[in-house]
Design a protein around this motif. Structure first.
Motif, short mmCIF file in Angstrom:
data_model
loop_
_atom_site.label_atom_id
_atom_site.label_comp_id
_atom_site.label_asym_id
_atom_site.label_seq_id
_atom_site.Cartn_x
_atom_site.Cartn_y
_atom_site.Cartn_z
N GLY A 1 0.71 -1.40 0.22
CA GLY A 1 0.05 -0.04 -0.01
C GLY A 1 0.81 1.19 -0.07
N CYS A 2 2.18 1.19 -0.60
CA CYS A 2 2.91 2.36 -0.66
C CYS A 2 2.41 3.41 -1.54
CB CYS A 2 4.27 2.04 -0.99
SG CYS A 2 5.08 0.78 0.38
N SER A 3 2.65 4.71 -1.27
CA SER A 3 2.68 5.66 -2.27
C SER A 3 3.61 5.63 -3.15
CB SER A 3 2.48 6.98 -1.61
OG SER A 3 3.79 7.26 -0.97
N GLU A 4 3.76 6.55 -4.20
CA GLU A 4 4.55 6.66 -5.32
C GLU A 4 6.10 7.23 -4.73
OE1 GLU A 4 3.58 9.01 -8.74
OE2 GLU A 4 2.45 7.33 -9.38
N GLU A 5 5.90 8.10 -3.48
CA GLU A 5 7.05 8.47 -3.22
C GLU A 5 7.69 7.55 -2.22
OE1 GLU A 5 7.40 12.19 -1.59
OE2 GLU A 5 6.38 13.33 -3.03
N GLU A 6 6.98 6.45 -1.41
CA GLU A 6 7.50 5.60 -0.69
C GLU A 6 8.09 4.37 -1.58
OE1 GLU A 6 4.49 5.83 3.29
OE2 GLU A 6 3.90 4.93 1.31
N ILE A 7 7.74 4.21 -2.69
CA ILE A 7 8.29 3.29 -3.60
C ILE A 7 9.54 3.72 -4.06
CG2 ILE A 7 7.74 1.92 -5.71
CD1 ILE A 7 4.92 1.67 -5.41
N TYR A 8 9.54 5.04 -4.46
CA TYR A 8 10.83 5.62 -4.97
C TYR A 8 11.87 5.55 -3.92
CZ TYR A 8 14.01 9.42 -6.26
OH TYR A 8 15.25 9.76 -6.42
N GLU A 9 11.43 5.89 -2.59
CA GLU A 9 12.28 5.61 -1.45
C GLU A 9 12.99 4.32 -1.39
OE1 GLU A 9 13.76 8.05 0.38
OE2 GLU A 9 12.85 9.53 -0.77
N ARG A 10 12.10 3.27 -1.53
CA ARG A 10 12.53 1.92 -1.53
C ARG A 10 13.53 1.71 -2.68
NH1 ARG A 10 7.72 -2.30 0.34
NH2 ARG A 10 7.17 -1.15 2.31
N MET A 11 13.14 2.35 -3.88
CA MET A 11 14.00 1.83 -4.85
C MET A 11 15.21 2.48 -4.99
SD MET A 11 13.50 -0.02 -7.60
CE MET A 11 11.72 -0.11 -7.85
N LYS A 12 15.47 3.50 -3.94
CA LYS A 12 16.67 4.08 -4.07
C LYS A 12 18.12 3.35 -3.72
CE LYS A 12 17.05 8.27 -1.76
NZ LYS A 12 16.69 9.31 -0.81
N GLU B 1 10.08 -0.65 -25.68
CA GLU B 1 8.44 -0.49 -25.65
C GLU B 1 8.15 -0.69 -24.14
OE1 GLU B 1 7.17 -1.38 -30.29
OE2 GLU B 1 6.53 -2.64 -28.77
N MET B 2 8.45 -1.63 -23.75
CA MET B 2 7.80 -2.20 -22.24
C MET B 2 8.53 -1.34 -21.28
SD MET B 2 9.13 -3.82 -19.13
CE MET B 2 10.34 -4.73 -19.85
N LEU B 3 9.72 -0.89 -21.54
CA LEU B 3 10.48 -0.31 -20.39
C LEU B 3 10.14 1.00 -20.39
CD1 LEU B 3 12.53 -0.51 -18.40
CD2 LEU B 3 14.44 0.10 -20.16
N THR B 4 9.81 2.16 -21.58
CA THR B 4 9.07 3.08 -21.69
C THR B 4 7.68 3.32 -21.31
OG1 THR B 4 8.84 2.85 -24.02
CG2 THR B 4 10.86 3.97 -23.27
N GLN B 5 7.02 2.16 -21.18
CA GLN B 5 5.47 2.03 -20.78
C GLN B 5 5.36 1.88 -19.14
OE1 GLN B 5 3.29 -1.08 -22.66
NE2 GLN B 5 1.13 0.01 -22.04
N LYS B 6 6.23 0.91 -18.71
CA LYS B 6 6.11 0.38 -17.41
C LYS B 6 7.07 0.85 -16.58
CE LYS B 6 3.06 -3.24 -19.04
NZ LYS B 6 2.62 -4.66 -18.94
N GLY B 7 8.03 1.48 -16.88
CA GLY B 7 9.36 1.49 -16.01
C GLY B 7 9.34 2.56 -15.12
N ALA B 8 8.35 3.23 -15.08
CA ALA B 8 8.34 4.24 -13.84
C ALA B 8 8.46 3.83 -12.63
CB ALA B 8 6.99 5.15 -13.62
N LEU B 9 9.04 4.49 -11.60
CA LEU B 9 9.45 4.02 -10.04
C LEU B 9 10.47 2.75 -10.16
CD1 LEU B 9 6.09 4.47 -8.72
CD2 LEU B 9 8.08 5.80 -8.34
N HIS B 10 11.12 2.82 -11.22
CA HIS B 10 12.06 1.76 -11.34
C HIS B 10 13.69 2.59 -11.17
CE1 HIS B 10 9.10 -1.13 -12.63
NE2 HIS B 10 9.91 -1.87 -12.65
N ASN B 11 13.73 3.55 -10.85
CA ASN B 11 14.85 4.44 -10.86
C ASN B 11 15.80 4.13 -12.01
OD1 ASN B 11 16.18 5.95 -9.20
ND2 ASN B 11 17.38 4.69 -8.02
N ILE B 12 14.96 4.23 -13.00
CA ILE B 12 15.42 4.36 -14.60
C ILE B 12 14.82 5.46 -15.41
CG2 ILE B 12 15.52 2.97 -16.77
CD1 ILE B 12 15.28 0.39 -15.10
N TYR B 13 15.73 6.35 -16.05
CA TYR B 13 15.24 7.54 -16.73
C TYR B 13 15.96 7.38 -18.19
CZ TYR B 13 14.90 8.18 -11.76
OH TYR B 13 14.59 7.78 -10.29
#
Length: 291
Positions: free
Chosen positions: A147-158, A191-203
């Motif tokens: 149930g993490c927020s986006e910011e909480e997932i981002y913190e975990r992915m760091k 295609e998959m990475l640019t569609q679903k790669g958010a919050l993976h610490n990939i830019y």
């Protein structure tokens, strides 16, 4: 006054920030604000906020695909060079996808980036990402279950090292991806990475001339890249580009052409359009001369 300043040992008033008349990226890097962003790891500095004269930085928590829009000679390549430097300073895994012109070679080498120009090299790079991506996906999925927020997932992915995939010219990259032979085919992965790669610490960071839009419309990589409408536009002439909306910019200003290095970041839910000054990235010889 100078003598008094030299002997005064008390607390000094904070200096009012001022944008240099001829801003240079290497000087931007020396500012306290830039260094604070680098140490923090969440905000990616790219220039000066024209209104405040402070350092303008992109919030990576809400980024996946960052588009640099502008016509020829507006400063796109210069900004890419600066962002390569910043990506390296942040300790990320930096991959530079260059064109045959090789304009980003020196910047990539200086930053210790992976430099890729052929389909075979690009296929190898993306193949190497697969095991790492699986681990990142598991972290993100566990965060969702918790149930993490986006910011909480981002913190975990760091805990995972950042990836910065920097593309010299998006239309060229898209054409190469879809033209790759079967044995080195990688467009499905991108295609998959640019569609679903958010919050993976990939830019992804890519430059594109808006006049070349018709070359890539309809291709999934391109459509995934531009759908979030996140990035920056250089050179003015806002009515001639379709990537970003600049509804809060006065009509009288939208048709104006601006000098190289003058950029606008489009408004989002929290902020209006921001005017950004992009410093010039001096090459190594220029740096040595100034020193």
């Amino acid at each position: 006054a100078q003598r008094m300043d030299s002997v005064w040992q008390g607390r000094r008033a904070r200096q009012v920030p001022v944008i240099p008349e001829k801003p240079v990226w290497q000087e931007l890097e020396k500012t306290d604000e830039y260094q604070t962003y680098i140490r923090g790891g969440r905000y990616f500095p790219i220039g000066y906020n024209r209104e405040t004269a402070g350092v303008y930085a992109v919030d990576l928590c809400y980024q996946l695909c960052f588009l640099i829009s502008g016509r020829a000679r507006t400063g796109k390549t210069n900004l890419l060079k600066g962002m390569i430097r910043t990506a390296g300073a942040m300790g990320g895994k930096v991959a530079v996808f260059d064109t045959a012109s090789g304009e980003l070679f020196a910047a990539a080498k200086e930053a210790g980036a992976r430099y890729l120009t052929s389909r075979k090299e690009q296929f190898a790079f993306f193949s190497e990402m697969i095991p790492d991506l699986k681990e990142r996906t598991q972290i993100k999925q566990q965060g969702r279950r918790d149930g993490c927020s986006e910011e909480e997932i981002y913190e975990r992915m760091k805990e995972m090292q950042k990836y910065f995939l920097i593309i010299a010219d998006l239309p060229s990259f898209v054409r190469e991806a879809y033209a790759a032979e079967k044995q080195v085919e990688y467009h499905g992965f991108v295609e998959m990475l640019t569609q679903k790669g958010a919050l993976h610490n990939i830019y992804f960071i890519a430059a594109m001339n808006p006049d070349d839009r018709e070359q890539t419309v309809g291709k999934a990589i391109y459509e995934n890249f531009v759908k979030e409408k996140k990035g920056i536009h250089l050179g003015g002439n806002l009515d001639k580009q379709r990537f970003f909306g600049f509804d809060d910019v006065p009509y009288s200003e939208r048709g104006k052409v601006t000098k190289a290095g003058n950029a606008l970041v489009p408004a989002d839910e929290e902020h209006g359009t921001v005017s950004v000054v992009i410093p010039f990235v001096a090459n190594q010889k220029q740096e040595e001369t100034e020193c």
